[in-house]
Design a protein around this motif. Structure first.
Motif, mmCIF file in Angstrom:
data_model
loop_
_atom_site.group_PDB
_atom_site.id
_atom_site.type_symbol
_atom_site.label_atom_id
_atom_site.label_comp_id
_atom_site.label_asym_id
_atom_site.label_seq_id
_atom_site.Cartn_x
_atom_site.Cartn_y
_atom_site.Cartn_z
ATOM 1 N N ASN A 101 -5.579 -3.625 -4.266
ATOM 2 C CA ASN A 101 -4.291 -3.720 -4.997
ATOM 3 C C ASN A 101 -4.255 -2.440 -5.997
ATOM 4 O O ASN A 101 -3.178 -2.300 -6.747
ATOM 5 N N SER A 102 -5.458 -1.643 -6.339
ATOM 6 C CA SER A 102 -5.325 -0.748 -6.996
ATOM 7 C C SER A 102 -4.868 0.643 -6.341
ATOM 8 O O SER A 102 -4.785 0.494 -5.263
ATOM 9 N N ASP A 103 -4.762 1.713 -7.106
ATOM 10 C CA ASP A 103 -4.296 2.855 -6.649
ATOM 11 C C ASP A 103 -5.367 3.565 -5.737
ATOM 12 O O ASP A 103 -5.152 4.267 -4.698
ATOM 13 N N GLU A 104 -6.735 3.434 -6.280
ATOM 14 C CA GLU A 104 -7.799 4.396 -5.764
ATOM 15 C C GLU A 104 -8.228 3.580 -4.306
ATOM 16 O O GLU A 104 -8.419 4.179 -3.447
ATOM 17 N N LYS A 105 -8.312 2.226 -4.399
ATOM 18 C CA LYS A 105 -9.100 1.374 -3.363
ATOM 19 C C LYS A 105 -10.288 1.938 -2.766
ATOM 20 O O LYS A 105 -10.646 1.773 -1.618
ATOM 21 N N ASN A 174 -8.604 12.690 0.794
ATOM 22 C CA ASN A 174 -8.061 12.416 -0.492
ATOM 23 C C ASN A 174 -8.305 13.382 -1.606
ATOM 24 O O ASN A 174 -7.813 13.897 -2.348
#
Length: 255
Positions: A101-105, A174
């Motif tokens: 659920n975080s941005d980085e995952k 990324n």
């Protein structure tokens, strides 16, 4: 009698599935006794101590230690049977779900097994790293990577199916994209740079300026034509336009 009744009423009762905390009061080869405030000390069988392999229980537990466990059943004598392993797995899934659920995952773990189509990675819980997402040459011997630690990005998470898919490729791409944007932001219109011809077609040439590339249209080559250039040739170019929205550079050849 009233005193005994008062003690009995003060004892806690629990339901199957409850998460409880207790103090370790005894450790032997069969398991662990835990004081959870109930009538009878609760029992954790040795196989329920941890989700990971334990060679010596004293490495992770000691008398007087406070631990958390999950109630998995009640035996015929009314003793609660607990599982630290189940509580540990729930906690690990909670942690991985928070990362999802975080941005980085981003997670890291050890490659434990090679299976059809990819690898199994221990990130606290079992995750699948497909070969196509491993960023490893398809002709490589994948068994040589067993035991190595990898960092990857979660690309699929289905907790109640026990399904986690991770990707090194997505993480690396990324990182490269972020580096590219930083580099892109440093380029200034009107300035000259050295670049390397990376592609040629009938309407111009593509020139690499490191992490980013731009197009020199044939109308911006002066007396030169695309056919006169060769891939790998180093040339001087001027940046005519930086289009951040389209991630595109327009260049002119400085012959």
């Amino acid at each position: 009698e009233d005193f005994l009744r008062a003690i009995d009423e003060s004892m806690k009762s629990y339901a199957i599935g409850d998460m409880v905390k207790g103090i370790v009061v005894q450790i032997d080869r069969d398991g662990v006794l835990l004081d959870i405030g109930s009538k009878m000390e609760a029992f954790i069988p040795m196989k329920e101590i941890s989700a990971r392999r334990v060679f010596d229980v004293y490495d992770i537990l000691s008398i007087g230690q406070m631990v958390q466990a999950n109630i998995i059943r009640l035996d015929e004598e009314g003793q609660y049977i607990l599982s630290m392993k189940e509580a540990e797995v729930i906690s690990l899934w909670d942690q991985v779900e928070a990362i999802w659920n975080s941005d980085e995952k981003v997670v890291s773990g050890e490659i434990t097994k090679i299976v059809k189509g990819g690898m199994i990675v221990d990130i606290g819980v079992r995750a699948f790293l497909p070969s196509s997402q491993s960023h490893i040459n398809k002709d490589a011997d994948f068994t040589t990577f067993v035991g190595q630690t990898v960092e990857a990005k979660i690309i699929q998470f289905e907790r109640y199916k026990g399904n986690i898919v991770i990707s090194r490729k997505a993480l690396i791409e990324n990182d490269l994209k972020q580096e590219k944007m930083i580099h892109f932001g440093k380029l200034k219109e009107g300035l000259a740079y050295k670049g390397t011809v990376s592609g040629i077609n009938n309407f111009g040439i593509f020139v690499s300026l490191g992490l980013v590339s731009g197009l020199v249209h044939k109308s911006k080559m002066g007396k030169w034509t695309p056919e006169q250039f060769t891939v790998g040739h180093e040339i001087d170019v001027e940046i005519l336009e930086v289009d951040f929205d389209k991630d595109r550079l327009s260049l002119a050849f400085k012959g």
